[in-house]
Scaffold this active site. Sequence first.
Site, mmCIF file in Angstrom:
data_model
loop_
_atom_site.group_PDB
_atom_site.id
_atom_site.type_symbol
_atom_site.label_atom_id
_atom_site.label_comp_id
_atom_site.label_asym_id
_atom_site.label_seq_id
_atom_site.Cartn_x
_atom_site.Cartn_y
_atom_site.Cartn_z
ATOM 1 C CE1 TYR A 62 -3.983 2.135 0.602
ATOM 2 C CE2 TYR A 62 -2.609 3.232 2.233
ATOM 3 C CZ TYR A 62 -3.747 3.200 1.457
ATOM 4 O OH TYR A 62 -4.666 4.231 1.541
ATOM 5 C CE LYS A 78 -3.703 4.779 -1.676
ATOM 6 N NZ LYS A 78 -4.771 5.246 -2.587
#
Length: 313
Positions: free
Chosen positions: A157, A161
């Site tokens: 993640y 991002k």
Amino acid sequence: MTGQSELDFGGRVAIVTGAGQGMGREHAVMLASRGARVVVNDIATARAEETVRAITEAGGTAVPDSHDIVTEAAGLVQAAIDSFGRLDIVINNAGINAYGRFWEMDSDLWWRVFDTSFRGVVEVARHAMPHLIESGSGRLINVSSNGLMGIPNDTSYGAAKAAVWGLGNSLVAEAREVGVQVTTLLPVAWTPMTEDAFGNGSPVIQKLMREQFPADAVAAFVTWLAHQDTTVHGEAFEVGGLAAARTVITAMPRIKAAETTPEAWADKATELTADGDLTPLFNASQSLRAQMVFLAPEMESEIPADAADVSGN
């Protein structure tokens, strides 16, 4: 209430990905409440339909869409054109998460998180750009996260991002040339995703998240950025609750080694890791130029502001 008149989108068309729940649902609902026509995208069809129902029952206009943003982004964009004949706004909100040690996490799961959270952004943006250009007031808002700064047991993640942030920073100038405004958000809100993340955490954090960081607070900021009269764009903003901040990379004071040897850097270890004044760096050109000026200050007036610009190649 402020003295501002209510923003009106005049029927402009928005795609919101991951709009079946959480922040995505709030973005879709608020955009529709201000007169936008919304394509509510969520791979979970029932959730997308729930959001559409909430919008239409309040008098707004929306259609559900369940295309997979990673593999079917072209179909999603075409759904907007087929439904409403145009596309003006894309909110790349969709993302998923999973936790585990990097070297222990199932490889397929790691890449599924990364692909949904980053490749999906790329694919939707790529297919949407021609229509955003044609709009004349195109807005592309990509949702990143402060997770890009690093969270243990959350590497896929965080990497995705960070990639969203890099994509946005790189795309800003290209898109601006053709009339499309690109902005990156690092939002904080109490949603099903954060509830999973903090479900077993500090009660203080959970209480503050619930009370001070509602998802509709982020939606208000997104809706303002997406409006055709808003000129603020091209940067990354942390936003949560009633607060927002421009967010950039910064550099501590630069340290110069005496010579090109590893021993010379060993001598500078303490200085290199010491705190000091921060220099904000908004893009790669500023970073490269700062490094050049540090080593060759006599050349400062000759080093161009766009030192890292490769668009001429």
